[in-house]
Motif scaffolding. Structure first.
Motif, PDB file in Angstrom:
ATOM      1  N   GLU A 281       0.946  -1.058   0.024  1.00  0.00           N
ATOM      2  CA  GLU A 281       0.084  -0.238   0.042  1.00  0.00           C
ATOM      3  C   GLU A 281       0.903   1.247  -0.082  1.00  0.00           C
ATOM      4  OE1 GLU A 281      -1.971   1.142   3.825  1.00  0.00           O
ATOM      5  OE2 GLU A 281      -0.925  -0.431   4.910  1.00  0.00           O
ATOM      6  N   HIS A 282       2.049   1.075   0.496  1.00  0.00           N
ATOM      7  CA  HIS A 282       3.212   2.232   0.414  1.00  0.00           C
ATOM      8  C   HIS A 282       3.838   2.527  -0.855  1.00  0.00           C
ATOM      9  CE1 HIS A 282       1.524   3.020   4.552  1.00  0.00           C
ATOM     10  NE2 HIS A 282       1.954   2.089   4.890  1.00  0.00           N
TER      11      HIS A 282
ATOM     12  N   ARG B 222      -3.422  -1.470  18.042  1.00  0.00           N
ATOM     13  CA  ARG B 222      -3.144  -0.161  17.461  1.00  0.00           C
ATOM     14  C   ARG B 222      -3.111   0.787  18.494  1.00  0.00           C
ATOM     15  NH1 ARG B 222      -1.414   0.694  11.952  1.00  0.00           N
ATOM     16  NH2 ARG B 222      -2.786   2.432  11.979  1.00  0.00           N
TER      17      ARG B 222
ATOM     18  N   HIS C 288       5.138  -2.802  14.061  1.00  0.00           N
ATOM     19  CA  HIS C 288       3.934  -2.829  13.112  1.00  0.00           C
ATOM     20  C   HIS C 288       2.632  -3.420  13.652  1.00  0.00           C
ATOM     21  CE1 HIS C 288       1.729  -3.484   9.322  1.00  0.00           C
ATOM     22  NE2 HIS C 288       1.345  -4.742   9.971  1.00  0.00           N
TER      23      HIS C 288
ATOM     24  N   ASP D  29      -4.008  -3.203  10.280  1.00  0.00           N
ATOM     25  CA  ASP D  29      -5.105  -1.961  10.635  1.00  0.00           C
ATOM     26  C   ASP D  29      -6.419  -2.433  10.184  1.00  0.00           C
ATOM     27  OD1 ASP D  29      -5.031  -2.074   7.849  1.00  0.00           O
ATOM     28  OD2 ASP D  29      -4.018   0.105   7.650  1.00  0.00           O
TER      29      ASP D  29
HETATM   30 MG    MG Z   1       0.128   0.545   8.690  1.00  0.00          MG
END
Ligand code: MG
Ligand code: DAT
Length: 140
Positions: A53-54, A87, A121, A124
């Protein structure tokens, strides 16, 4: 209903700073179960999948290089709402502003690097957790 699982990584800064035990203690003290755990040296292909995704962002290459810089610990943690709960335990991405009481807020700070070195990490979303667990723990 299957109990929720999340993928947690202790990043190379957490391993080199001898914070693996501290981080696992916080996960367990919160009440989550460590369902599986392994220390490993990630390779580029694995990290490019994990951080897909990055791709294209300015911190992508520094992020991959950082994650290649030493061993990591991959953990499957489980418990009701563990994705959201971890998270919250981890704190905000930027360790300078992560709240005190969180892993990042208590134990990390800006190091002046192109990528934030923020110790952990955590998946999410349920979709990310399923995808990431399959990447790090084939067949789970
Ligand atoms: Mg992330
Ligand atoms: P998180 O790890 O909180 O889910 P993310 O998925 O947005 O954050 O980014 C992955 C990692 O990349 C993050 O842990 C630290 C680094 N990073 C994210 N945004 C950054 C930025 N703007 N500058 C430097 N590093 C960044």
């Amino acid at each position: 209903m299957k109990i929720e699982q999340t993928l947690i990584l202790v990043k190379p800064d957490g391993v080199s700073r001898r914070l693996v035990g501290e981080i696992i203690s916080r996960i367990e003290a919160k009440g989550y179960v460590i369902a599986d755990l392994k220390m490993m040296q990630a390779d580029r292909a694995l990290l490019e999948r994990h951080y897909a995704e990055h791709q294209g962002k300015p911190f992508f290459e520094p992020l991959v290089e950082f994650m290649l810089s030493g061993p990591i610990v991959a953990i499957i943690a489980e418990g009701q709402r563990v994705i959201e709960g971890f998270r919250s335990l981890a704190g905000a991405t930027d360790p300078t502003v992560a709240a005190p009481g969180t892993i990042r807020g208590d134990l990390a700070r800006d190091q002046g690097t192109k990528v934030q070195q923020n110790l952990v990490h955590g998946s999410d979303s349920p979709e990310s957790a399923a995808r990431e667990i399959a990447i790090f723990f084939e067949g789970k």
